[in-house]
Design an enzyme around this catalytic site. Sequence first.
Site, PDB file in Angstrom:
ATOM      1  N   CYS A   2      32.486  86.285  43.274  1.00  0.00           N
ATOM      2  CA  CYS A   2      31.347  86.460  44.163  1.00  0.00           C
ATOM      3  C   CYS A   2      30.173  85.665  43.624  1.00  0.00           C
ATOM      4  CB  CYS A   2      30.969  87.930  44.225  1.00  0.00           C
ATOM      5  SG  CYS A   2      32.373  89.017  44.440  1.00  0.00           S
ATOM      6  N   ARG A  27      32.190  80.314  45.832  1.00  0.00           N
ATOM      7  CA  ARG A  27      32.679  81.314  44.874  1.00  0.00           C
ATOM      8  C   ARG A  27      33.280  82.529  45.582  1.00  0.00           C
ATOM      9  NH1 ARG A  27      30.537  80.590  39.648  1.00  0.00           N
ATOM     10  NH2 ARG A  27      31.224  82.688  39.213  1.00  0.00           N
ATOM     11  N   TRP A  74      33.719  88.221  47.434  1.00  0.00           N
ATOM     12  CA  TRP A  74      35.167  87.975  47.489  1.00  0.00           C
ATOM     13  C   TRP A  74      35.783  89.340  47.228  1.00  0.00           C
ATOM     14  CZ3 TRP A  74      39.364  88.523  44.127  1.00  0.00           C
ATOM     15  CH2 TRP A  74      40.539  87.847  44.499  1.00  0.00           C
ATOM     16  N   ASN A 100      29.493  91.449  40.580  1.00  0.00           N
ATOM     17  CA  ASN A 100      30.733  90.669  40.490  1.00  0.00           C
ATOM     18  C   ASN A 100      31.609  91.331  39.441  1.00  0.00           C
ATOM     19  OD1 ASN A 100      29.416  88.884  42.094  1.00  0.00           O
ATOM     20  ND2 ASN A 100      29.222  87.273  40.570  1.00  0.00           N
ATOM     21  N   GLY A 101      32.921  91.339  39.670  1.00  0.00           N
ATOM     22  CA  GLY A 101      33.808  91.930  38.667  1.00  0.00           C
ATOM     23  C   GLY A 101      34.447  93.195  39.213  1.00  0.00           C
ATOM     24  N   GLU A 483      51.891  70.638  41.719  1.00  0.00           N
ATOM     25  CA  GLU A 483      50.484  70.560  42.113  1.00  0.00           C
ATOM     26  C   GLU A 483      50.349  70.113  43.575  1.00  0.00           C
ATOM     27  OE1 GLU A 483      47.827  71.662  41.109  1.00  0.00           O
ATOM     28  OE2 GLU A 483      46.252  70.428  41.965  1.00  0.00           O
ATOM     29  N   LYS A 487      48.461  72.320  46.380  1.00  0.00           N
ATOM     30  CA  LYS A 487      47.350  71.797  47.197  1.00  0.00           C
ATOM     31  C   LYS A 487      47.605  72.063  48.669  1.00  0.00           C
ATOM     32  CE  LYS A 487      44.995  71.526  45.049  1.00  0.00           C
ATOM     33  NZ  LYS A 487      44.772  71.762  43.685  1.00  0.00           N
ATOM     34  N   LYS A 605      36.650  80.079  44.190  1.00  0.00           N
ATOM     35  CA  LYS A 605      36.704  78.956  43.263  1.00  0.00           C
ATOM     36  C   LYS A 605      36.983  79.400  41.839  1.00  0.00           C
ATOM     37  CE  LYS A 605      36.360  74.675  42.083  1.00  0.00           C
ATOM     38  NZ  LYS A 605      37.563  73.883  42.326  1.00  0.00           N
TER      39      LYS A 605
HETATM   40  O1  M6R Z   1      38.765  77.273  36.791  1.00  0.00           O
HETATM   41  P1  M6R Z   1      40.215  77.253  36.366  1.00  0.00           P
HETATM   42  O2  M6R Z   1      40.730  75.870  36.171  1.00  0.00           O
HETATM   43  O3  M6R Z   1      40.489  78.125  35.196  1.00  0.00           O
HETATM   44  O4  M6R Z   1      40.974  77.861  37.605  1.00  0.00           O
HETATM   45  C1  M6R Z   1      42.353  78.091  37.580  1.00  0.00           C
HETATM   46  C2  M6R Z   1      42.891  78.350  38.965  1.00  0.00           C
HETATM   47  O5  M6R Z   1      42.286  79.478  39.538  1.00  0.00           O
HETATM   48  C3  M6R Z   1      42.638  77.149  39.900  1.00  0.00           C
HETATM   49  O6  M6R Z   1      43.180  75.979  39.377  1.00  0.00           O
HETATM   50  C4  M6R Z   1      43.244  77.407  41.292  1.00  0.00           C
HETATM   51  O7  M6R Z   1      44.639  77.440  41.216  1.00  0.00           O
HETATM   52  C5  M6R Z   1      42.754  76.367  42.290  1.00  0.00           C
HETATM   53  N1  M6R Z   1      42.469  76.985  43.541  1.00  0.00           N
HETATM   54  C6  M6R Z   1      43.720  75.265  42.500  1.00  0.00           C
HETATM   55  O8  M6R Z   1      43.312  74.352  43.459  1.00  0.00           O
END
Ligand code: M6R
Length: 610
Positions: A2, A27, A74, A100-101, A483, A487, A605
């Site tokens: 959040c 976020r 979120w 948040n949390g 990956e 995506k 994010k």
């Molecule tokens: O911020 P981080 O790299 O630790 O995040 C890890 C994953 O949450 C992040 O890579 C997630 O899988 C993305 N949405 C991928 O696009």
Amino acid sequence: MCGIVGYIGTQQAAPLIVSGLKRLEYRGYDSAGVCIISDSGARIEKKAGRVADLEKYVDISSMTGTVGVGHTRWATHGVPNDVNAHPHTDQSGSIALVHNGIIENYLTIKKKLLNAGYTFRSETDSEVLAVFIGMLYETLQDMELAVRTALSEVEGTFGLVVLSTHEPDMIIAARRGSPLILGIGNGEYLVASDAAAVISHTRQVVYLNENEMAILRRDGFSTKTIENVDTRSVVEEISFELEQIEKGGFEHFMLKEIFEQPTTFHDGFRGRLQIDAGTVKLGGLASVADKLRAAKRIIITACGTSWHAGLVGEYLIEHLARVPVEVEYASEFRYRNPIIHSDDIVIAISQSGETADTLAAIREAKLKGATVIGMVNVVGSTIARETDAGVYLHAGPEIGVASTKAFTSQLCVLTQFALYLGRMRSLSSEQGREVALGLANIPAQIRSILDRSEEIRSIALEYANVSNFLYLGRGYNFPAALEGALKLKEISYIHAEGYPAAEMKHGPIALIDAELPVVFIAPKDEIYDKILSNIEEVRARSGKVIVIADEDDTHIHTVANHVIRVPRTLPMLAPILASIPLQLLAYYIAVERGCNVDMPRNLAKSVTVE
Ligand code: M6R
């Protein structure tokens, strides 16, 4: 997860908070709310949906007052609706809280409060905390003490901000496991979960530490631990520019970030790569160089895209430095009581530097005596600060929820790390030079792929309506296949799986029919012929074949429905180049399907909860 923005100063708080919330929407974006404290009390407006929905529902400029807080949510506890949106209040409506949390023992606290006659409107853990603080205030008559007392009983994680009409010229902020920063302006103070929300007001920030509280007043601020021990705060400068968090003429942040990669990749090795010596200078690792030289094993831990980068890292490090590497999902590593030796090196990879599982894995590794290195993008983030040493990615702020430029920057840094370690061991300067030169050529090669984005778009349009996709690669390109699939699924909601190409025959081959597109990553490396056989296996079952191939491959078009050509590079660098068309393919398919690529459903994010 959040987003939080709080303000105390001389300006009208509400418009300023709302513009900060918009910068934080990546976020979390299922509901938004604002609380403004003024002489007429606490006014709270909140709404399910985006910040824009809140603005349609209420005239923000009518919320007058110079102290306030806002939140984008979120959802963890309770569906995204108006009632579960933050801010939440205590029973009297005079204390407002955003959080948040996750409050893990909220049910226990709620039960006590229910028994004492308190009632609840929402399904959230956060409201329980607001009501609990309110109950404590009734006897303590001191907001700071009430918050501190409540937090001492709370289990779980929080980045929270509390306002109250009892003490209207004060904001209380506290963090445990969820980031918060203070923005230090001229006669004004902000508190936010992310620097993006404060940069248009001030570049001067204080990163709150774990278990720290901040008391912001109109004439200054103080910090202390939740246990009430004064702490010394260090004012730092935000390391990025405002335009870096704006779209800059692109339709989406994700597209902008894909197109930034020639620059961001270059920034990842600028000032580090020493081509003539065939080596690399990583200042952030100098303090642990002896430990690296003596390391018997490396464990890489991460989540999501960063975990995929870690898999490429495994191949790179074992290849260039001949040190055994294990790659672990942070969420598994943290709970399985891993065997760790004091001469192990644990590498945590994270774009945000705030991922709760990765953070917990680091803490576990440190507890067991390992040396922990961070490969992190966000400067000053918790993982960057809690690791023993580290290498920043220098990819700049990544706003699109689907990670793109951070992934290629992770591969840039991992290649350099493997080179650095290799040169400490048996890698010759000649071998090192070959890798360094390969890396140095990548930005121009990425640019040449981006120049052909229209070709990729036209392929994407043909496949926008399919239900499933398979991505296959071997060796270094197996993680690239994973990956590519991630995506596509996260932004287009098409089901997609990544597999090592040779594994196809052990199961996924059952999926293949004339409706299934299969994306192969097939550079001309030593296993090229093997992957050609895998392509034939798909063709024999009428699957549609899309191949990412070298630009000088004269055979591949005879076995593929579509070929996306990329420049030649070293096999170890091939996943970097392959990931560019994979990102574009996912992007264009998602846009064609009408999906919100920057804020895909259900995602956020930075995942600061377990
Ligand atoms: O911020 P981080 O790299 O630790 O995040 C890890 C994953 O949450 C992040 O890579 C997630 O899988 C993305 N949405 C991928 O696009």
